[in-house]
Design a protein around this motif. Structure first.
Motif, PDB file in Angstrom:
ATOM      1  N   VAL A 109      38.872 125.255  34.460  1.00 30.67           N
ATOM      2  CA  VAL A 109      39.531 125.287  33.157  1.00 30.67           C
ATOM      3  C   VAL A 109      40.641 126.322  33.206  1.00 30.67           C
ATOM      4  O   VAL A 109      40.451 127.426  33.713  1.00 30.67           O
ATOM      5  CB  VAL A 109      38.529 125.634  32.035  1.00 30.67           C
ATOM      6  N   ALA A 110      41.801 125.965  32.680  1.00 35.19           N
ATOM      7  CA  ALA A 110      42.929 126.892  32.601  1.00 35.19           C
ATOM      8  C   ALA A 110      43.642 126.694  31.275  1.00 35.19           C
ATOM      9  O   ALA A 110      43.736 125.570  30.777  1.00 35.19           O
ATOM     10  CB  ALA A 110      43.891 126.663  33.760  1.00 35.19           C
ATOM     11  N   LYS A 111      44.115 127.782  30.709  1.00 37.54           N
ATOM     12  CA  LYS A 111      44.853 127.715  29.455  1.00 37.54           C
ATOM     13  C   LYS A 111      46.323 127.456  29.759  1.00 37.54           C
ATOM     14  O   LYS A 111      46.925 128.126  30.594  1.00 37.54           O
ATOM     15  CB  LYS A 111      44.694 129.001  28.656  1.00 37.54           C
ATOM     16  N   ASN A 112      46.893 126.469  29.088  1.00 38.35           N
ATOM     17  CA  ASN A 112      48.301 126.133  29.250  1.00 38.35           C
ATOM     18  C   ASN A 112      49.156 127.022  28.349  1.00 38.35           C
ATOM     19  O   ASN A 112      48.650 127.621  27.394  1.00 38.35           O
ATOM     20  CB  ASN A 112      48.530 124.660  28.899  1.00 38.35           C
ATOM     21  N   ALA A 113      50.445 127.080  28.631  1.00 38.40           N
ATOM     22  CA  ALA A 113      51.365 127.910  27.859  1.00 38.40           C
ATOM     23  C   ALA A 113      51.398 127.519  26.382  1.00 38.40           C
ATOM     24  O   ALA A 113      51.635 128.362  25.509  1.00 38.40           O
ATOM     25  CB  ALA A 113      52.771 127.825  28.458  1.00 38.40           C
ATOM     26  N   ASP A 114      51.123 126.254  26.059  1.00 35.21           N
ATOM     27  CA  ASP A 114      51.158 125.794  24.663  1.00 35.21           C
ATOM     28  C   ASP A 114      49.832 126.025  23.929  1.00 35.21           C
ATOM     29  O   ASP A 114      49.663 125.598  22.792  1.00 35.21           O
ATOM     30  CB  ASP A 114      51.559 124.322  24.581  1.00 35.21           C
ATOM     31  N   GLY A 115      48.863 126.697  24.584  1.00 34.72           N
ATOM     32  CA  GLY A 115      47.590 126.997  23.949  1.00 34.72           C
ATOM     33  C   GLY A 115      46.510 125.953  24.172  1.00 34.72           C
ATOM     34  O   GLY A 115      45.367 126.161  23.791  1.00 34.72           O
ATOM     35  N   THR A 116      46.861 124.824  24.777  1.00 38.25           N
ATOM     36  CA  THR A 116      45.858 123.801  25.088  1.00 38.25           C
ATOM     37  C   THR A 116      45.095 124.220  26.346  1.00 38.25           C
ATOM     38  O   THR A 116      45.525 125.116  27.075  1.00 38.25           O
ATOM     39  CB  THR A 116      46.503 122.418  25.305  1.00 38.25           C
ATOM     40  N   LEU A 117      43.965 123.560  26.573  1.00 34.19           N
ATOM     41  CA  LEU A 117      43.190 123.810  27.788  1.00 34.19           C
ATOM     42  C   LEU A 117      43.276 122.609  28.706  1.00 34.19           C
ATOM     43  O   LEU A 117      43.138 121.471  28.255  1.00 34.19           O
ATOM     44  CB  LEU A 117      41.707 124.020  27.460  1.00 34.19           C
ATOM     45  N   ALA A 118      43.492 122.865  29.980  1.00 35.23           N
ATOM     46  CA  ALA A 118      43.375 121.833  31.000  1.00 35.23           C
ATOM     47  C   ALA A 118      41.946 121.937  31.506  1.00 35.23           C
ATOM     48  O   ALA A 118      41.551 122.957  32.073  1.00 35.23           O
ATOM     49  CB  ALA A 118      44.367 122.074  32.126  1.00 35.23           C
ATOM     50  N   VAL A 119      41.145 120.900  31.261  1.00 33.49           N
ATOM     51  CA  VAL A 119      39.721 120.903  31.598  1.00 33.49           C
ATOM     52  C   VAL A 119      39.486 119.847  32.676  1.00 33.49           C
ATOM     53  O   VAL A 119      39.653 118.658  32.419  1.00 33.49           O
ATOM     54  CB  VAL A 119      38.856 120.606  30.348  1.00 33.49           C
ATOM     55  N   LYS A 120      39.096 120.302  33.872  1.00 34.98           N
ATOM     56  CA  LYS A 120      38.852 119.390  34.986  1.00 34.98           C
ATOM     57  C   LYS A 120      37.362 119.296  35.254  1.00 34.98           C
ATOM     58  O   LYS A 120      36.664 120.306  35.274  1.00 34.98           O
ATOM     59  CB  LYS A 120      39.513 119.894  36.267  1.00 34.98           C
ATOM     60  N   GLY A 121      36.911 118.090  35.501  1.00 28.42           N
ATOM     61  CA  GLY A 121      35.568 117.843  35.998  1.00 28.42           C
ATOM     62  C   GLY A 121      35.710 117.235  37.378  1.00 28.42           C
ATOM     63  O   GLY A 121      36.521 116.326  37.565  1.00 28.42           O
ATOM     64  N   CYS A 122      34.964 117.748  38.359  1.00 25.47           N
ATOM     65  CA  CYS A 122      35.187 117.338  39.745  1.00 25.47           C
ATOM     66  C   CYS A 122      33.901 116.909  40.453  1.00 25.47           C
ATOM     67  O   CYS A 122      32.850 117.523  40.274  1.00 25.47           O
ATOM     68  CB  CYS A 122      35.777 118.491  40.543  1.00 25.47           C
ATOM     69  N   ILE A 123      34.026 115.861  41.265  1.00 22.48           N
ATOM     70  CA  ILE A 123      33.006 115.456  42.221  1.00 22.48           C
ATOM     71  C   ILE A 123      33.694 115.560  43.570  1.00 22.48           C
ATOM     72  O   ILE A 123      34.677 114.861  43.809  1.00 22.48           O
ATOM     73  CB  ILE A 123      32.524 114.013  41.983  1.00 22.48           C
ATOM     74  N   ALA A 124      33.202 116.444  44.424  1.00 24.70           N
ATOM     75  CA  ALA A 124      33.837 116.735  45.714  1.00 24.70           C
ATOM     76  C   ALA A 124      35.302 117.107  45.459  1.00 24.70           C
ATOM     77  O   ALA A 124      35.562 118.037  44.724  1.00 24.70           O
ATOM     78  CB  ALA A 124      33.678 115.569  46.666  1.00 24.70           C
ATOM     79  N   PHE A 125      36.244 116.343  46.019  1.00 25.35           N
ATOM     80  CA  PHE A 125      37.661 116.652  45.846  1.00 25.35           C
ATOM     81  C   PHE A 125      38.324 115.804  44.768  1.00 25.35           C
ATOM     82  O   PHE A 125      39.511 115.922  44.526  1.00 25.35           O
ATOM     83  CB  PHE A 125      38.413 116.463  47.169  1.00 25.35           C
ATOM     84  N   PHE A 126      37.564 114.940  44.127  1.00 21.28           N
ATOM     85  CA  PHE A 126      38.113 114.063  43.099  1.00 21.28           C
ATOM     86  C   PHE A 126      37.892 114.699  41.737  1.00 21.28           C
ATOM     87  O   PHE A 126      36.759 114.954  41.343  1.00 21.28           O
ATOM     88  CB  PHE A 126      37.457 112.684  43.166  1.00 21.28           C
ATOM     89  N   CYS A 127      38.977 114.954  41.021  1.00 26.89           N
ATOM     90  CA  CYS A 127      38.886 115.601  39.719  1.00 26.89           C
ATOM     91  C   CYS A 127      39.553 114.734  38.656  1.00 26.89           C
ATOM     92  O   CYS A 127      40.520 114.020  38.930  1.00 26.89           O
ATOM     93  CB  CYS A 127      39.586 116.961  39.738  1.00 26.89           C
ATOM     94  N   GLN A 128      39.021 114.816  37.457  1.00 28.33           N
ATOM     95  CA  GLN A 128      39.624 114.169  36.295  1.00 28.33           C
ATOM     96  C   GLN A 128      39.949 115.286  35.313  1.00 28.33           C
ATOM     97  O   GLN A 128      39.107 116.143  35.048  1.00 28.33           O
ATOM     98  CB  GLN A 128      38.667 113.168  35.679  1.00 28.33           C
ATOM     99  N   THR A 129      41.169 115.271  34.791  1.00 25.55           N
ATOM    100  CA  THR A 129      41.601 116.327  33.877  1.00 25.55           C
ATOM    101  C   THR A 129      41.763 115.793  32.472  1.00 25.55           C
ATOM    102  O   THR A 129      42.302 114.707  32.264  1.00 25.55           O
ATOM    103  CB  THR A 129      42.943 116.936  34.348  1.00 25.55           C
ATOM    104  N   GLN A 130      41.294 116.570  31.518  1.00 28.70           N
ATOM    105  CA  GLN A 130      41.513 116.300  30.094  1.00 28.70           C
ATOM    106  C   GLN A 130      42.285 117.475  29.517  1.00 28.70           C
ATOM    107  O   GLN A 130      42.217 118.585  30.043  1.00 28.70           O
ATOM    108  CB  GLN A 130      40.199 116.190  29.344  1.00 28.70           C
ATOM    109  N   THR A 131      42.966 117.226  28.403  1.00 26.05           N
ATOM    110  CA  THR A 131      43.627 118.298  27.674  1.00 26.05           C
ATOM    111  C   THR A 131      42.935 118.455  26.335  1.00 26.05           C
ATOM    112  O   THR A 131      42.842 117.498  25.569  1.00 26.05           O
ATOM    113  CB  THR A 131      45.129 117.972  27.463  1.00 26.05           C
TER     114      THR A 131
END
Length: 136
Positions: A109-131
């Protein structure tokens, strides 16, 4: 100053540690179904589902999809979604739970400059990101 002396001096000075941007707050999930409140939990950071905004038709009020039968009766509201998050310098790393399928994934999880969160869920090297956006 000779180059060798400069190299020795730079080796003696420790590098500055960087901290990830804090992520505490309330966020609406990407699908708008709920609000996750993130804050300290002991020595780590966690996030719980604190508001259900859209209930799926026919969806259970308990964690019926959990692979652990002992946890299937716990309510969805208040459910830990983000657990064991630690500051890794540029982002936060821990685990994310998806009550829709009862599975837990590695997460970044990382906070973006606009205040939203980039939330990644990962299995091995495959990740899906939500905002996730800040809740009002």
């Amino acid at each position: 100053m000779p180059l060798a002396a400069l190299a020795l001096l730079s080796a003696a000075v420790p590098a500055t540690a960087f901290a990830a941007t804090p992520i505490a707050g309330r966020y609406v999930t990407e699908d708008g179904a709920g609000i996750v409140t993130i804050g300290p939990c002991g020595n780590s950071v966690c996030g719980k589902l604190t508001t259900i905004l859209k209930k799926r038709p026919g969806a259970a009020d308990t964690d019926v999809n959990n692979s652990d039968a002992a946890l299937r009766n716990r309510p969805i509201l208040g459910l830990p979604i983000l657990t064991e998050f630690r500051d890794e310098g540029k982002d936060w790393r821990g685990r994310i739970y998806d009550p829709r399928n009862g599975k837990t994934y590695k997460s970044i999880v990382a906070k973006n400059a606009d205040g939203t969160l980039a939330v990644k869920g990962c299995i091995a090297f495959f990740c899906q990101t939500q905002t996730w956006r800040p809740a009002k």
